[in-house]
Design an enzyme around this catalytic site. Structure first.
Site, short mmCIF file in Angstrom:
data_model
loop_
_atom_site.label_atom_id
_atom_site.label_comp_id
_atom_site.label_asym_id
_atom_site.label_seq_id
_atom_site.Cartn_x
_atom_site.Cartn_y
_atom_site.Cartn_z
N ASP A 1 -3.98 -6.22 4.89
CA ASP A 1 -4.84 -7.10 5.52
C ASP A 1 -4.89 -8.76 4.87
O ASP A 1 -5.20 -9.47 5.70
CB ASP A 1 -6.24 -6.48 5.48
CG ASP A 1 -6.52 -5.22 6.41
OD1 ASP A 1 -6.11 -5.38 7.34
OD2 ASP A 1 -7.26 -4.47 5.81
N LYS B 1 -11.02 -3.47 18.64
CA LYS B 1 -9.64 -3.95 18.85
C LYS B 1 -9.13 -3.68 20.24
O LYS B 1 -8.06 -3.86 20.64
CB LYS B 1 -8.76 -3.13 17.83
CG LYS B 1 -9.19 -3.34 16.45
CD LYS B 1 -8.02 -2.77 15.50
CE LYS B 1 -8.56 -3.20 13.98
NZ LYS B 1 -7.50 -3.56 13.05
N LYS C 1 8.47 -16.74 -11.64
CA LYS C 1 7.60 -15.37 -12.30
C LYS C 1 6.48 -15.97 -12.76
O LYS C 1 6.75 -16.67 -13.76
CB LYS C 1 8.63 -14.64 -12.96
CG LYS C 1 7.98 -13.19 -13.22
CD LYS C 1 8.91 -12.50 -13.93
CE LYS C 1 8.06 -11.22 -14.64
NZ LYS C 1 8.55 -10.80 -16.02
N ASP D 1 -4.34 -9.88 12.54
CA ASP D 1 -4.69 -8.51 12.93
C ASP D 1 -3.65 -8.15 14.36
O ASP D 1 -4.08 -8.71 15.34
CB ASP D 1 -6.06 -8.14 13.26
CG ASP D 1 -6.40 -6.87 13.43
OD1 ASP D 1 -5.43 -6.07 14.29
OD2 ASP D 1 -7.39 -6.43 13.16
N ILE D 2 -2.73 -7.56 14.02
CA ILE D 2 -1.66 -7.43 15.22
C ILE D 2 -2.30 -6.57 16.35
O ILE D 2 -2.18 -6.94 17.58
CB ILE D 2 -0.34 -6.92 14.64
CG1 ILE D 2 0.03 -7.55 13.48
CG2 ILE D 2 0.41 -6.69 15.72
CD1 ILE D 2 1.17 -6.74 12.71
N LYS E 1 -13.27 0.50 15.36
CA LYS E 1 -12.01 -0.05 15.81
C LYS E 1 -11.56 0.13 17.07
O LYS E 1 -10.89 -0.78 17.54
CB LYS E 1 -10.89 0.43 14.66
CG LYS E 1 -11.35 0.14 13.34
CD LYS E 1 -10.46 0.74 11.96
CE LYS E 1 -11.07 0.51 10.80
NZ LYS E 1 -9.87 1.09 9.74
N ASN F 1 0.76 -1.14 -0.06
CA ASN F 1 -0.01 -0.04 -0.08
C ASN F 1 0.93 1.48 -0.07
O ASN F 1 2.09 1.02 0.04
CB ASN F 1 -0.77 -0.21 1.19
CG ASN F 1 -0.14 -0.07 2.49
OD1 ASN F 1 0.45 1.02 2.73
ND2 ASN F 1 -0.38 -1.07 3.21
N1 CTP Z 1 -3.68 -3.28 11.99
C1 CTP Z 1 -2.81 -4.59 12.33
N2 CTP Z 1 -2.86 -5.63 11.78
C2 CTP Z 1 -3.59 -5.58 10.68
C3 CTP Z 1 -4.58 -4.70 10.19
C4 CTP Z 1 -4.55 -3.27 10.91
O1 CTP Z 1 -2.16 -4.44 13.43
N3 CTP Z 1 -3.52 -6.74 10.01
C5 CTP Z 1 -3.83 -2.23 12.69
C6 CTP Z 1 -3.20 -0.93 12.10
O2 CTP Z 1 -1.66 -0.79 12.33
C7 CTP Z 1 -4.10 0.22 12.70
C8 CTP Z 1 -5.42 -0.52 12.92
O3 CTP Z 1 -4.95 -1.70 13.06
O4 CTP Z 1 -3.24 1.00 13.78
C9 CTP Z 1 -6.23 -0.13 11.95
O5 CTP Z 1 -6.14 -0.53 10.63
P1 CTP Z 1 -6.79 -0.19 9.37
O6 CTP Z 1 -6.14 -0.83 8.16
O7 CTP Z 1 -7.49 1.24 9.44
O8 CTP Z 1 -8.04 -1.16 9.92
P2 CTP Z 1 -8.41 -2.71 9.57
O9 CTP Z 1 -8.13 -3.39 11.01
O10 CTP Z 1 -7.47 -3.10 8.36
O11 CTP Z 1 -9.88 -2.59 9.07
P3 CTP Z 1 -10.86 -2.10 7.85
O12 CTP Z 1 -10.18 -2.97 6.71
O13 CTP Z 1 -12.27 -2.72 8.07
O14 CTP Z 1 -10.61 -0.90 7.54
#
Ligand code: CTP
Length: 403
Positions: free
Chosen positions: A279, A342, A289, A306-307, A338, A210
């Site tokens: 994600d 979370k 390749k 999701d950490i 969130k 990203n």
């Molecule tokens: N985060 C994480 N691990 C993931 C995804 C997100 O630790 N696999 C953490 C990000 O570092 C951030 C928070 O969760 O602090 C929110 O991340 P965001 O990408 O905005 O949300 P998502 O959990 O991915 O939710 P969505 O896809 O519904 O927006």
């Protein structure tokens, strides 16, 4: 005022070949709108002409203790009077010895002896001179007086040897100066910060990722360090230099980031997850390749861990958890969701569609959302935003302000 802008720095340059680098440091100070006054030793003036420094600073350069000009008669007292800090770079073994023994036999050492402002010393010398017990003793002695040191780097020295003794980078000296002007309010705390994107490989040539630049997370790391914290920064692939005095753990994938965070989270008083973790990752990795086909290809994606949610589910008592939510719509609703899902203490919500708040820009405008309230900050630099986040964290740790 951000950075070193407006700060008055008395810049002492001494006789090392690295004196030519001091000219570049002076340029950086001037660019940042700091006010620098240069004092050179006689030996420094043999390496680089005082004219170079006066042209760069637009000011007179001082080196003669016995100058008869009326405004210079008390230069050894007056020069430090208006200054916020003294920076000595490069600092030779000789100057360090002089200062350690309170000698006042040239203008610079006399100015420093007469000053009562913070002094930052950046040694630069041959590695044998640096490691000599006399120099090490002098450094320890100056440190015990409260002088601040910027560790010299390792590498090829002017004498051809390889070892310790290279003048540190400007970035390290700048951070040391900034820490003098910052509050010490995170001292004693360990903060764990994640930054940047993660990359999920498809084949040896391609990955999913990203647009996160890591700038917000790195700003959080630098400002926390300046405020006295011990900082661990877990960084995905970014184009940013490792900040000085910070343990930087470089990772690539979400899985690696998870492991790096989980291995270190138990020691952290605060965890800030500013990384944009992917994600999903491809369900399989192709060893070779992937070739194009006329009909295109389907890529199967599986969910990454999701950490932040994992940290929230196994919260350590007293630990503050901060998450980021980069949103393109329904910012308040998504931030709130969130925050609860979370199980974190604070969500920092920002708009990824804004020109000054999205990816890879120097500014940000965020809303700080906790269980009680949401406060939207003005558009600020990422470092100023980071400082406001630390203010909020401290406020949460210390409870509500007393009436
Ligand atoms: N985060 C994480 N691990 C993931 C995804 C997100 O630790 N696999 C953490 C990000 O570092 C951030 C928070 O969760 O602090 C929110 O991340 P965001 O990408 O905005 O949300 P998502 O959990 O991915 O939710 P969505 O896809 O519904 O927006």
């Amino acid at each position: 005022m951000p950075g070193l802008s407006g700060k008055r720095i008395l810049f002492g340059v001494t006789g090392s070949i690295a004196a030519y680098k001091a000219a570049d440091w002076l340029r950086s100070l001037v660019k940042e709108e700091a006010m620098a006054t240069v004092v050179m030793t006689e030996a420094a003036a043999r390496f680089v002409s005082p004219l170079t420094f006066s042209a760069l600073s637009g000011q007179a350069v001082y080196h003669d203790m016995f100058d008869q000009a009326p405004d210079l008669v008390m230069a050894h007292i007056n020069l430090s009077r208006g200054a916020d800090a003294i920076l000595v770079a490069p600092a030779t073994a000789q100057t360090i010895a002089r200062l350690a023994h309170g000698m006042a036999d040239n203008l610079l050492s006399t100015v420093i002896l007469a000053a009562r402002i913070p002094v930052v010393i950046c040694p630069a010398m041959n590695s044998q001179m640096l490691s000599h017990p006399a120099t090490q003793d002098n450094i320890r002695r100056l440190a015990s007086f409260g002088y601040h040191f910027v560790q010299p780097g390792r590498g090829e020295l002017a004498c051809g040897e390889i070892g310790d003794g290279r003048l540190a980078d400007w970035d390290a000296a700048r951070e040391k100066l900034l820490s003098l002007f910052a509050p010490d309010d995170l001292k004693g705390q360990t903060v764990l910060i994640t930054a940047g994107p993660t990359r999920e490989a498809l084949d040896p040539a391609r990955f999913l990722s990203n647009r996160s630049s890591g700038k917000m997370g790195f700003a959080l790391a630098r400002t926390a360090r300046r405020r006295g914290a011990t900082v661990i920064l877990v960084a995905g692939p970014v184009q940013l230099p490792d900040p000085p005095e910070i343990e930087v753990v470089h990772v690539t994938t979400a899985e690696e980031m998870r492991r790096a965070v989980m291995d270190r989270a138990a020691t952290a008083h605060v965890v800030v997850k500013s990384a944009a973790v992917a994600d999903f990752r491809p369900s399989t990795y192709a060893d070779h390749k992937i070739k194009k086909t006329p009909q295109g290809i389907q890529i199967d994606l599986i969910k990454n861990p999701d950490i932040l949610a994992e940290l929230g589910a196994h919260r350590l008592s007293g630990q503050i958890l901060v998450g980021f939510a980069a949103e393109s719509r329904d910012h308040a609703g998504e931030g709130q969701r969130k925050l609860i899902e979370k199980n974190v203490d604070l969500m920092v919500v920002n708009d990824i569609l804004g020109k000054a708040t999205g990816f890879d820009v120097e500014t940000n405008q965020v809303t700080l959302m906790d269980r009680e309230a949401a406060v939207t900050l003005p558009l600020l630099s990422k470092e100023e935003t980071a400082d406001r986040i630390w203010d909020k964290v401290l406020q949460m740790q210390n409870g509500p302000p007393r009436p």
